[in-house]
Motif scaffolding. Structure first.
Motif, PDB file in Angstrom:
ATOM      1  N   GLN A   1      -4.089  -3.287  -0.761  1.00  0.00           N
ATOM      2  CA  GLN A   1      -4.012  -1.953  -0.170  1.00  0.00           C
ATOM      3  C   GLN A   1      -3.774  -0.902  -1.243  1.00  0.00           C
ATOM      4  OE1 GLN A   1      -0.636  -0.644   2.473  1.00  0.00           O
ATOM      5  NE2 GLN A   1      -2.216  -0.742   4.057  1.00  0.00           N
ATOM      6  N   GLY A   2      -4.622   0.131  -1.248  1.00  0.00           N
ATOM      7  CA  GLY A   2      -4.517   1.196  -2.228  1.00  0.00           C
ATOM      8  C   GLY A   2      -5.351   0.977  -3.476  1.00  0.00           C
ATOM      9  N   GLN A   3      -5.872  -0.238  -3.682  1.00  0.00           N
ATOM     10  CA  GLN A   3      -6.664  -0.518  -4.874  1.00  0.00           C
ATOM     11  C   GLN A   3      -8.020   0.186  -4.788  1.00  0.00           C
ATOM     12  OE1 GLN A   3      -7.580  -4.664  -5.513  1.00  0.00           O
ATOM     13  NE2 GLN A   3      -8.110  -4.371  -7.666  1.00  0.00           N
ATOM     14  N   THR A   4      -8.478   0.727  -5.910  1.00  0.00           N
ATOM     15  CA  THR A   4      -9.781   1.390  -5.957  1.00  0.00           C
ATOM     16  C   THR A   4     -10.756   0.554  -6.771  1.00  0.00           C
ATOM     17  OG1 THR A   4      -9.194   2.688  -7.918  1.00  0.00           O
ATOM     18  CG2 THR A   4      -8.735   3.671  -5.761  1.00  0.00           C
TER      19      THR A   4
ATOM     20  N   ILE B   1      15.051  -1.591  12.632  1.00  0.00           N
ATOM     21  CA  ILE B   1      14.493  -2.812  12.064  1.00  0.00           C
ATOM     22  C   ILE B   1      13.507  -2.429  10.966  1.00  0.00           C
ATOM     23  CG2 ILE B   1      13.162  -4.916  12.513  1.00  0.00           C
ATOM     24  CD1 ILE B   1      14.112  -4.825  15.352  1.00  0.00           C
ATOM     25  N   THR B   2      13.558  -3.146   9.865  1.00  0.00           N
ATOM     26  CA  THR B   2      12.564  -2.979   8.819  1.00  0.00           C
ATOM     27  C   THR B   2      11.727  -4.253   8.741  1.00  0.00           C
ATOM     28  OG1 THR B   2      14.077  -3.785   7.118  1.00  0.00           O
ATOM     29  CG2 THR B   2      13.986  -1.414   7.475  1.00  0.00           C
ATOM     30  N   ALA B   3      10.466  -4.064   8.408  1.00  0.00           N
ATOM     31  CA  ALA B   3       9.538  -5.187   8.286  1.00  0.00           C
ATOM     32  C   ALA B   3       8.905  -5.149   6.908  1.00  0.00           C
ATOM     33  CB  ALA B   3       8.461  -5.110   9.358  1.00  0.00           C
ATOM     34  N   THR B   4       8.887  -6.276   6.251  1.00  0.00           N
ATOM     35  CA  THR B   4       8.241  -6.410   4.952  1.00  0.00           C
ATOM     36  C   THR B   4       6.993  -7.260   5.139  1.00  0.00           C
ATOM     37  OG1 THR B   4      10.348  -6.270   3.783  1.00  0.00           O
ATOM     38  CG2 THR B   4       8.495  -7.241   2.586  1.00  0.00           C
ATOM     39  N   ALA B   5       5.833  -6.678   4.850  1.00  0.00           N
ATOM     40  CA  ALA B   5       4.564  -7.388   5.022  1.00  0.00           C
ATOM     41  C   ALA B   5       3.911  -7.585   3.666  1.00  0.00           C
ATOM     42  CB  ALA B   5       3.634  -6.598   5.940  1.00  0.00           C
TER      43      ALA B   5
ATOM     44  N   LEU C   1       3.196  -4.319   1.291  1.00  0.00           N
ATOM     45  CA  LEU C   1       2.303  -3.259   1.736  1.00  0.00           C
ATOM     46  C   LEU C   1       3.081  -1.977   1.989  1.00  0.00           C
ATOM     47  CD1 LEU C   1       0.446  -5.797   2.269  1.00  0.00           C
ATOM     48  CD2 LEU C   1      -0.536  -4.475   4.135  1.00  0.00           C
ATOM     49  N   ALA C   2       2.581  -0.880   1.454  1.00  0.00           N
ATOM     50  CA  ALA C   2       3.243   0.402   1.649  1.00  0.00           C
ATOM     51  C   ALA C   2       3.025   0.931   3.060  1.00  0.00           C
ATOM     52  CB  ALA C   2       2.730   1.419   0.626  1.00  0.00           C
TER      53      ALA C   2
END
Length: 818
Positions: free
Chosen positions: A162-165, A265-269, A284-285
């Motif tokens: 994600q975010g890569q160009t 709640i926080t989620a880390t993906a 993932l941001a």
């Protein structure tokens, strides 16, 4: 070699266009221009035409106030992009352009030379910006290739984080396979799933892509009616999600809160390339997650989807337990993968070294007195008598001697089922043989809304029985037993889409359940099939056995418990995700002691490094049995070449049975049963049992609260002879409303009931457990229906017809969520 030549032509074209744009492209004005301030030429910017092709131009002149000036003589001026060659385009006075030359009638266009033309519109000395026209040979094919970045070399993978160009270019070929890219002009770029990637054109035939949402898509380049073959593009799929309460501040996966507060709640993906690619070193941001609850009446998310990686669930006024989780659920995440590839949260270590969890267990309590719950009651006794209408009425505990009946609403159709929307406004749905209807009881003047004003056809009015409602409160499932062939309808209460009609010939849907994220609907039928429905995958069935009785989803939503398969005394686990040709995978089973009629997964879920452990209470009259699904988890999808685009079904380390407890009533048919009070107690109401049974989960003991006879009939000897017809319990179990027959002729239950009421039962005798009024444990109020037109008439129906119509009495009841 032709690639290099193409690059030279591109450079030359850019230089020539820039030079001629400087000559012709400036808008000009003078004091004698007749008020013309600007001219717009359409199409503008750049276009491409095959030699011999045509294009229409138009122009609009405006004054200084931006108003269009009519009646002007606007001329179209054409110049060549090559000062040493004639223009390859001819434009007639009416704006008709030919990539070549027109015949005298301006109807036939003959192909001419290749090159670049510069078109402007001029009126009263004012010129429009230039439109650049590329006249080229016919494009026979377009090929997309990935551009290798300049040194130092970068490792290339099959997906982009994600975010890569990354840069791509498109090469155009004529019918002889010659590269004509440099002559065709700028390419247009698109993708089949725009959410997955953002293409930003750079120079003529190149594009910079930015990976956005996890999923698969296809890139396309096009020019002058020609489109490239699809180029596969993947934004790396989410492979794992880990949850924490309020981030790193609080350890563990369970929390107790007061009603009215919230649970952050926080989620880390992380994606499949995490830790492999040098640039993919962080979660993932913007993870596109779906947030779910197993009990929306107790704790629910106001917004069930977001990309922030955090959310807060509100603890509602209803007390009890719920399990919260998050998932990557199609079609908003892992987009475009078929079968749909959901990823559910699991236990594991976060990149920062702290423990993450698959679910968060919430116990909602109160520091003040227990809420007073309101119920609504209806009757099925109108049957299908023509013109017969029945009543829907509200009731709540009152002080002694006060009428507990509140609002009364007339129902035009006879209900066979009633169920409240769990999440949003207080809407109660009624299944009927003439079509689905609902009442928003929270309004000042509740009224009935029929899905269709006509009772036919059934696929428009949605005839049948309400089986279940999704946890987000939007989707209502109706089993149609009226029509042939049998059907199942899914009604969207939000009005966003038309009802879905599922045809299942020769079968009747007997039970159904949505996964907590609403991705899948599991439907059990009377001939032993389990249908799996979603908006992502096609409707498909799995043979499970004619003995199936119930279906409930696990706490994390990754699989469902199905009672009565593969045989009558077994419970099996079926995956929510599908594999090609297999809509649900059987991942394990346990053999119970006797036939489980209903399953109740507890909201308190144990978590450790190996996965989640959940206890399931199986109602097996005359017993309740404890089953345990131990250490279940979803195995992350690995990065591999080629990419894995199918799910890893969850695994269960062991699925076992445990203690079994006799309820002390002999064999019976349950009318109502519910796990309440954060899984600490089960409420059971059985046919022929004049009491409410309370099963203590912690010690396995059972006590009963007897139903009183109805004082409305002047029958004190009826005490203990009131027999339940339906029931509903509050989420904390403090109050149970039981619709019962209080008097049968000569106590013969085979005869029509002659008197009935709704019994309000307190289930504990110590404050603050019991609800107002402050009475001890017991059946403290029996509420008969009072006819809106006649206080002495206990009949809930009007216009029944016949010489001796039956008395309509309350036999449907449901507590309204708060």
């Amino acid at each position: 070699m032709h690639r290099c030549g193409s690059g030279f032509l591109l450079t030359l074209a850019i230089s020539v266009v820039a030079a001629f744009t400087g000559c012709l492209g400036k808008s000009s004005s003078n004091s004698g221009n007749g008020g013309v301030s600007s001219i717009t030429l359409s199409p503008g910017s750049t276009i491409s035409l095959e030699t011999g092709g045509t294009q229409g131009f138009s122009a609009t002149a405006k004054d200084a106030l931006g108003k269009t000036i009519l009646g002007l003589n606007i001329q179209f001026i054409v110049a060549s992009g090559n000062p040493n060659a004639a223009a390859p385009l001819a434009v007639a006075s009416n704006g008709a352009a030919c990539a070549g030359t027109w015949d005298p009638s301006v109807t036939q266009c003959s192909a001419g030379t290749l090159g670049i033309a510069l078109v402007t519109a001029v009126a009263n000395g004012v010129s429009s910006p230039v439109t650049t026209v590329y006249v080229h040979q016919h494009v026979d094919s377009i090929q997309i290739i990935k551009i290798t970045p300049p040194p130092p070399p970068q490792q290339q993978y099959d997906c982009f984080y994600q975010g890569q160009t990354w840069q791509f270019e498109a090469i155009a070929y004529n019918s002889n396979g010659v590269d004509i890219t440099g002559t065709v002009g700028p390419m247009s770029w698109s993708s089949s799933n725009p959410s997955v990637v953002t293409p930003t054109p750079t120079v003529f035939n190149q594009v910079q892509t930015t990976a956005r949402t996890p999923g698969i898509t296809q890139l396309f380049a096009s020019i002058t009616g020609a489109t490239s073959a699809p180029y596969p593009y993947t934004t790396c799929l989410i492979k794992a999600i880990y949850l924490q309460i309020g981030g790193d501040a609080q350890a563990g996966n369970s929390i107790t809160v007061n009603n009215g507060s919230s649970v952050p709640i926080t989620a880390t993906a992380i994606d499949t390339l995490f830790g492999i690619a040098p640039g993919d070193t962080a979660p993932l941001a913007s993870p596109p997650l779906t947030w779910s609850t197993t009990n929306p009446e107790v704790a629910a998310f106001s917004s069930t989807t977001n990309t922030s990686g955090s959310n807060s669930a509100s603890a509602r006024a209803n007390l009890g337990g719920a399990t919260l989780t998050a998932s990557c659920s199609p079609p908003s995440c892992n987009i475009g993968v078929l079968p749909g590839l959901p990823i559910y949260a699991s236990d594991g270590m976060l990149p920062n070294g702290t423990q993450g969890y698959g679910t968060i267990s919430v116990d909602v309590t109160s520091t003040s007195k227990v809420p007073t719950y309101t119920a609504w009651a209806a009757t099925t006794d109108c049957a299908n008598a023509v013109g017969c209408t029945s009543a829907l009425f509200s009731l709540a505990p009152t002080t002694s001697g006060t009428n507990a009946v509140g609002t009364i609403v007339s129902l035009p159709r006879t209900p066979n089922s009633m169920m409240f929307n769990h999440q949003s406004s207080a809407r109660v749905y009624f299944g009927t043989n003439e079509g689905l209807m609902y009442v928003d009881v929270g309004t000042a003047s509740p009224s009935v809304v029929e899905v269709s004003s006509s009772s036919t056809p059934c696929n428009a009015s949605l005839c049948g029985k309400v089986l279940t409602i999704s946890n987000d409160g939007k989707l209502v499932v109706v089993s149609d037993t009226v029509s042939t062939p049998s059907q199942v309808y899914i009604f969207n209460g939000g009005g966003a889409t038309a009802p879905v009609d599922l045809i299942i010939p020769g079968e009747t849907a007997t039970a159904a359940a949505f996964s907590p994220d609403q991705l899948k609907l599991f439907i059990l039928t009377n001939i032993g099939n389990m249908y799996v429905y979603s908006t992502v995958d096609a409707l498909t069935s799995v043979p499970v056995g004619t003995s199936v009785t119930d279906v409930k989803f696990s706490a994390d939503g990754s699989f469902a418990y199905v009672a009565g398969t593969p045989d009558a005394v077994s419970v099996s686990a079926y995956s929510t995700c599908s594999l090609p040709g297999n809509p649900s995978v059987d991942i394990g089973k346990v053999v119970a002691s006797s036939t489980p009629l209903q399953l109740f997964p507890v909201p308190n879920v144990q978590a450790d490094s190996q996965g989640l452990t959940q206890t399931i209470l199986a109602l097996e009259p005359p017993n309740i049995e404890f089953l345990t699904a131990q250490q279940f988890t979803q195995v992350p999808i690995p990065y591999q070449h080629p990419l894995q685009l199918t799910c890893n079904p969850p695994t269960i380390q062991s699925f076992t049975k445990g203690a079994i407890f006799d309820l002390g009533q002999g064999n019976f048919t349950p009318i109502y049963s519910q796990l309440v009070n954060d899984g600490a107690e089960m409420i059971i109401v059985g046919h022929g049992i004049p009491a409410v049974l309370l099963f203590n989960v912690s010690d396995g003991t059972t006590k009963s609260v007897p139903l009183s006879g109805s004082p409305a009939t002047g029958c004190p000897q009826c005490a203990g002879n009131s027999f339940p017809l339906s029931a509903s319990a509050s989420t904390d179990g403090s109050q149970v409303y039981v619709a019962a027959c209080d008097q049968y002729p000569n106590n013969d239950q085979t005869k029509p009931c002659t008197a009935g009421s709704v019994h309000i039962v307190n289930t504990c005798g110590v404050q603050p457990c019991n609800a107002p009024p402050a009475l001890g444990e017991g059946d403290f109020q029996q509420v008969p229906y009072v006819n809106i037109n006649d206080a002495n008439n206990p009949n809930m129906c009007n216009n029944q017809g016949g010489t001796s119509p039956p008395v309509c009495l309350p036999n449907l009841v449901a507590i309204k969520p708060q």
